[in-house]
Design a protein around this motif. Sequence first.
Motif, PDB file in Angstrom:
ATOM      1  N   PHE A  83      21.365   3.655  -0.281  1.00 16.68           N
ATOM      2  CA  PHE A  83      22.100   3.348   0.945  1.00 16.68           C
ATOM      3  C   PHE A  83      22.383   1.853   1.070  1.00 16.68           C
ATOM      4  O   PHE A  83      23.527   1.437   1.299  1.00 16.68           O
ATOM      5  CB  PHE A  83      21.296   3.836   2.165  1.00 16.68           C
ATOM      6  N   GLU A  84      21.339   1.018   0.912  1.00 15.30           N
ATOM      7  CA  GLU A  84      21.512  -0.424   1.057  1.00 15.30           C
ATOM      8  C   GLU A  84      22.383  -1.001  -0.046  1.00 15.30           C
ATOM      9  O   GLU A  84      23.176  -1.914   0.190  1.00 15.30           O
ATOM     10  CB  GLU A  84      20.155  -1.134   1.086  1.00 15.30           C
ATOM     11  N   ALA A 142      25.863  -3.028   0.539  1.00 13.74           N
ATOM     12  CA  ALA A 142      26.130  -4.345  -0.045  1.00 13.74           C
ATOM     13  C   ALA A 142      27.419  -4.322  -0.855  1.00 13.74           C
ATOM     14  O   ALA A 142      28.220  -5.262  -0.792  1.00 13.74           O
ATOM     15  CB  ALA A 142      24.960  -4.768  -0.926  1.00 13.74           C
ATOM     16  N   ARG A 143      27.643  -3.249  -1.591  1.00 13.93           N
ATOM     17  CA  ARG A 143      28.869  -3.140  -2.386  1.00 13.93           C
ATOM     18  C   ARG A 143      30.105  -3.079  -1.477  1.00 13.93           C
ATOM     19  O   ARG A 143      31.127  -3.718  -1.754  1.00 13.93           O
ATOM     20  CB  ARG A 143      28.801  -1.904  -3.285  1.00 13.93           C
ATOM     21  N   LEU A 144      30.003  -2.346  -0.389  1.00  7.93           N
ATOM     22  CA  LEU A 144      31.112  -2.263   0.561  1.00  7.93           C
ATOM     23  C   LEU A 144      31.381  -3.625   1.204  1.00  7.93           C
ATOM     24  O   LEU A 144      32.538  -4.023   1.389  1.00  7.93           O
ATOM     25  CB  LEU A 144      30.817  -1.218   1.642  1.00  7.93           C
ATOM     26  N   LEU A 145      30.325  -4.352   1.531  1.00 10.76           N
ATOM     27  CA  LEU A 145      30.499  -5.672   2.142  1.00 10.76           C
ATOM     28  C   LEU A 145      31.165  -6.642   1.179  1.00 10.76           C
ATOM     29  O   LEU A 145      31.982  -7.468   1.591  1.00 10.76           O
ATOM     30  CB  LEU A 145      29.145  -6.209   2.618  1.00 10.76           C
ATOM     31  N   ALA A 153      29.067  -3.781  14.352  1.00 11.32           N
ATOM     32  CA  ALA A 153      27.927  -3.645  13.446  1.00 11.32           C
ATOM     33  C   ALA A 153      28.328  -4.021  12.022  1.00 11.32           C
ATOM     34  O   ALA A 153      27.534  -4.614  11.284  1.00 11.32           O
ATOM     35  CB  ALA A 153      27.393  -2.212  13.485  1.00 11.32           C
ATOM     36  N   LEU A 154      29.562  -3.709  11.657  1.00 13.96           N
ATOM     37  CA  LEU A 154      30.041  -4.069  10.322  1.00 13.96           C
ATOM     38  C   LEU A 154      30.157  -5.590  10.179  1.00 13.96           C
ATOM     39  O   LEU A 154      29.717  -6.165   9.175  1.00 13.96           O
ATOM     40  CB  LEU A 154      31.394  -3.397  10.064  1.00 13.96           C
ATOM     41  N   HIS A 164      29.633   5.739   8.637  1.00 15.52           N
ATOM     42  CA  HIS A 164      28.311   6.215   8.188  1.00 15.52           C
ATOM     43  C   HIS A 164      27.417   5.033   7.820  1.00 15.52           C
ATOM     44  O   HIS A 164      26.224   5.035   8.138  1.00 15.52           O
ATOM     45  CB  HIS A 164      28.472   7.132   6.975  1.00 15.52           C
ATOM     46  N   TYR A 165      27.998   4.020   7.199  1.00 14.47           N
ATOM     47  CA  TYR A 165      27.203   2.883   6.734  1.00 14.47           C
ATOM     48  C   TYR A 165      27.082   1.763   7.763  1.00 14.47           C
ATOM     49  O   TYR A 165      26.136   0.982   7.715  1.00 14.47           O
ATOM     50  CB  TYR A 165      27.784   2.334   5.434  1.00 14.47           C
ATOM     51  N   PHE A 166      28.029   1.696   8.716  1.00 21.47           N
ATOM     52  CA  PHE A 166      28.025   0.550   9.642  1.00 21.47           C
ATOM     53  C   PHE A 166      28.174   0.917  11.122  1.00 21.47           C
ATOM     54  O   PHE A 166      28.204   0.014  11.967  1.00 21.47           O
ATOM     55  CB  PHE A 166      29.124  -0.442   9.260  1.00 21.47           C
TER      56      PHE A 166
END
Length: 203
Positions: A12-13, A17-20, A60-61, A53-55
Amino acid sequence: MGRKKGSHNADFEATRARLLDLLGQRLTAEDGAGASMRELAAAAGVSTATLRHYFTDRDALVAAYLEHCHRQGTQYLLLVAMEPLQASAAASMRWTLELVHIGLARGPLGKMHALGLRAGLESPGLGPTYLRTLLEPTLRCVEVRIERHQARGELVGRDPRLLALQLVSPLLLAMLHQRSLFGCELRPLDVGALVDALVASVG
């Protein structure tokens, strides 16, 4: 055995990180602070549902991205803070301010600060996040060098926090003026002369 309710996949983390990393260019664009979740999802090549889902939401993103920048930038700020001191306080402050200026004007630091300021001024929740992840660490690395000079008997009687604010704030404003607000076209600024004036103020 299944995961506990509310827990995340092992990756998940890493996926966050990859998305960010993928979202960095879009978030730090001139209109990045106002980009919608749909626009950000498109930039990352995922669905809006995946991004939520991730943020959870846009604030929050953005907060997660500022935290991401903090984690990536800490090593560079530590380098500025702990590099050997120059022969004089003035020479050391010049070296420090020139590095800060390079980061703001040529590196990603300026775009990160611009995003943090835009988002922080619009959202009470993001303001403290920007201060904690970007502005205060930037100021603190300068404070540490000032404190090290004071331990050497220089800059005695100067409040390190106030002096750091006095030195860094004009560079941050100059970056916003010249880059984010396109002041380089309206009224170009000689940042080298600004650094000279700031160093002279150190005494």
